[in-house]
Design an enzyme around this catalytic site. Structure first.
Site, PDB file in Angstrom:
ATOM      1  N   HIS A 280       7.508  -7.919   5.086  1.00  0.00           N
ATOM      2  CA  HIS A 280       7.257  -6.640   4.417  1.00  0.00           C
ATOM      3  C   HIS A 280       8.500  -6.157   3.676  1.00  0.00           C
ATOM      4  O   HIS A 280       9.612  -6.607   3.946  1.00  0.00           O
ATOM      5  CB  HIS A 280       6.829  -5.572   5.433  1.00  0.00           C
ATOM      6  CG  HIS A 280       5.404  -5.708   5.885  1.00  0.00           C
ATOM      7  ND1 HIS A 280       5.019  -6.610   6.863  1.00  0.00           N
ATOM      8  CD2 HIS A 280       4.273  -5.080   5.483  1.00  0.00           C
ATOM      9  CE1 HIS A 280       3.708  -6.513   7.042  1.00  0.00           C
ATOM     10  NE2 HIS A 280       3.228  -5.594   6.226  1.00  0.00           N
TER      11      HIS A 280
ATOM     12  N   LYS B 116       9.894  -0.460   5.335  1.00  0.00           N
ATOM     13  CA  LYS B 116       8.872  -0.314   6.388  1.00  0.00           C
ATOM     14  C   LYS B 116       9.564   0.036   7.695  1.00  0.00           C
ATOM     15  O   LYS B 116      10.543  -0.609   8.086  1.00  0.00           O
ATOM     16  CB  LYS B 116       8.081  -1.621   6.535  1.00  0.00           C
ATOM     17  CG  LYS B 116       6.948  -1.514   7.562  1.00  0.00           C
ATOM     18  CD  LYS B 116       6.040  -2.728   7.512  1.00  0.00           C
ATOM     19  CE  LYS B 116       4.947  -2.673   8.567  1.00  0.00           C
ATOM     20  NZ  LYS B 116       4.033  -1.532   8.420  1.00  0.00           N
TER      21      LYS B 116
HETATM   22  P1  NAD Z   1       6.353   6.369   2.922  1.00  0.00           P
HETATM   23  O1  NAD Z   1       7.609   6.604   3.707  1.00  0.00           O
HETATM   24  O2  NAD Z   1       6.465   5.995   1.473  1.00  0.00           O
HETATM   25  O3  NAD Z   1       5.415   7.670   2.998  1.00  0.00           O
HETATM   26  C1  NAD Z   1       5.239   8.452   4.147  1.00  0.00           C
HETATM   27  C2  NAD Z   1       5.078   9.891   3.675  1.00  0.00           C
HETATM   28  O4  NAD Z   1       4.682  10.689   4.795  1.00  0.00           O
HETATM   29  C3  NAD Z   1       6.392  10.500   3.123  1.00  0.00           C
HETATM   30  O5  NAD Z   1       6.165  11.017   1.809  1.00  0.00           O
HETATM   31  C4  NAD Z   1       6.694  11.635   4.111  1.00  0.00           C
HETATM   32  O6  NAD Z   1       7.297  12.768   3.489  1.00  0.00           O
HETATM   33  C5  NAD Z   1       5.270  11.946   4.600  1.00  0.00           C
HETATM   34  N1  NAD Z   1       5.222  12.750   5.819  1.00  0.00           N
HETATM   35  C6  NAD Z   1       6.079  12.774   6.874  1.00  0.00           C
HETATM   36  N2  NAD Z   1       5.714  13.719   7.762  1.00  0.00           N
HETATM   37  C7  NAD Z   1       4.598  14.311   7.256  1.00  0.00           C
HETATM   38  C8  NAD Z   1       3.751  15.362   7.705  1.00  0.00           C
HETATM   39  N3  NAD Z   1       3.994  16.020   8.848  1.00  0.00           N
HETATM   40  N4  NAD Z   1       2.688  15.690   6.950  1.00  0.00           N
HETATM   41  C9  NAD Z   1       2.429  15.041   5.783  1.00  0.00           C
HETATM   42  N5  NAD Z   1       3.216  14.050   5.296  1.00  0.00           N
HETATM   43  C10 NAD Z   1       4.281  13.689   6.032  1.00  0.00           C
HETATM   44  O7  NAD Z   1       5.533   5.257   3.730  1.00  0.00           O
HETATM   45  P2  NAD Z   1       4.374   4.280   3.171  1.00  0.00           P
HETATM   46  O8  NAD Z   1       4.989   2.998   2.733  1.00  0.00           O
HETATM   47  O9  NAD Z   1       3.492   5.035   2.231  1.00  0.00           O
HETATM   48  O10 NAD Z   1       3.612   3.948   4.537  1.00  0.00           O
HETATM   49  C11 NAD Z   1       2.988   4.966   5.293  1.00  0.00           C
HETATM   50  C12 NAD Z   1       2.293   4.361   6.491  1.00  0.00           C
HETATM   51  O11 NAD Z   1       1.201   3.546   6.067  1.00  0.00           O
HETATM   52  C13 NAD Z   1       3.175   3.441   7.350  1.00  0.00           C
HETATM   53  O12 NAD Z   1       2.865   3.645   8.716  1.00  0.00           O
HETATM   54  C14 NAD Z   1       2.749   2.048   6.905  1.00  0.00           C
HETATM   55  O13 NAD Z   1       2.973   1.059   7.905  1.00  0.00           O
HETATM   56  C15 NAD Z   1       1.279   2.277   6.687  1.00  0.00           C
HETATM   57  N6  NAD Z   1       0.600   1.294   5.841  1.00  0.00           N
HETATM   58  C16 NAD Z   1      -0.679   0.992   6.191  1.00  0.00           C
HETATM   59  C17 NAD Z   1      -1.437   0.145   5.421  1.00  0.00           C
HETATM   60  C18 NAD Z   1      -2.869  -0.135   5.813  1.00  0.00           C
HETATM   61  O14 NAD Z   1      -3.561  -0.889   5.108  1.00  0.00           O
HETATM   62  N7  NAD Z   1      -3.344   0.463   6.910  1.00  0.00           N
HETATM   63  C19 NAD Z   1      -0.896  -0.417   4.257  1.00  0.00           C
HETATM   64  C20 NAD Z   1       0.405  -0.093   3.911  1.00  0.00           C
HETATM   65  C21 NAD Z   1       1.140   0.784   4.695  1.00  0.00           C
END
Ligand code: NAD
Length: 223
Positions: free
Chosen positions: A132, A136
């Site tokens: 990844h 991450k």
């Molecule tokens: P990222 O760090 O870019 O985004 C996370 C966001 O959450 C940030 O903008 C942060 O400010 C926000 N956040 C934090 N606390 C918050 C709150 N209390 N309320 C609302 N927003 C809040 O991360 P990302 O790369 O977008 O990944 C996010 C999650 O998704 C991770 O856990 C990742 O592993 C997961 N993910 C899942 C899949 C899937 O298919 N299920 C695919 C990719 C990523």
């Protein structure tokens, strides 16, 4: 057609921003709130916009707190956030709104897991390499942890997971199975976050009608 009103938590993040674009591009959905401290918005603001569904791509502690608050308000939840034990949401069974969780919303990844489980029944040992992007936060990935658990249940032996974090990567996984004189490699690559969007939109459309909640895994919405 009744529009599905959608709020997105983590809306300023990599995944959340992509989900917002996908929801705005869906003819049957309306984006009613973007929740993210980076945007100065809270879940409370979002709930007052009366969404039907909350989509969460945040961080593990936030995802669980958001799910509880939304379900208590009668709003269905689709969680893509990884890095928490899904069993911690067990007490939401039978609540007044549904929860859907998927560690991976890409159809190719779901098929990779299905093929890996099938192969684990027939080959002696297996290991997983998941790769990844370097931002991450969790390791191993939710997809790798789930693949390993499903393969262990099917094949009976532990499946070690190796995690690689490098710039330039998005989300990739290789399942390598070994047996006398042969190996089999099953590999999936998400080369862009749009790969997850058809699965996310499917979950948004289906979460209200789930017969069991929480439901875990996109495979339950296919076929
Ligand atoms: P990222 O760090 O870019 O985004 C996370 C966001 O959450 C940030 O903008 C942060 O400010 C926000 N956040 C934090 N606390 C918050 C709150 N209390 N309320 C609302 N927003 C809040 O991360 P990302 O790369 O977008 O990944 C996010 C999650 O998704 C991770 O856990 C990742 O592993 C997961 N993910 C899942 C899949 C899937 O298919 N299920 C695919 C990719 C990523």
């Amino acid at each position: 057609m009744a529009m599905i009103r959608v709020a997105v938590a983590g809306a300023a993040g990599r995944m959340g921003a992509t989900v917002c674009e996908a929801v705005e591009g869906a003819a049957d959905m309306e984006l009613v709130a973007r929740v993210d401290p980076a945007l100065g918005t809270s879940l409370g603001d979002a709930l007052s916009a009366a969404p039907d569904v909350l989509v969460d791509f945040t961080i593990p502690t936030t995802a669980m707190a958001n799910a509880r608050e939304a379900v208590a308000a009668g709003i269905h939840v689709v969680i893509g956030t990884t890095g928490f034990e899904v069993s911690e949401l067990d007490d939401l069974r039978g609540a007044k709104a549904n929860v859907f969780v998927a560690p991976n919303f890409a159809i190719g990844a779901v098929l990779m897991m299905r093929f890996a489980v099938e192969a684990a029944r027939h080959m002696a040992r297996a290991e997983i390499i998941e790769l990844h992007h370097d931002r991450k936060v969790d390791a191993p990935s939710g997809t790798a942890a789930r693949t390993a658990a499903l393969m262990r249940d099917a094949g009976g032996s532990d499946v070690p997971v190796h995690s690689v974090r490098l710039p330039g990567l998005v989300a990739h996984q290789e399942v390598i199975l070994g047996d006398v004189g042969q190996t089999l490699t099953i590999r999936h690559d998400s080369i862009d976050r749009v790969s997850f969007m058809p699965g996310v939109l499917l979950a948004v459309r289906r979460v209200a009608g789930l017969s069991e909640s929480p439901t875990v895994g996109l495979e339950h919405l296919l076929d």
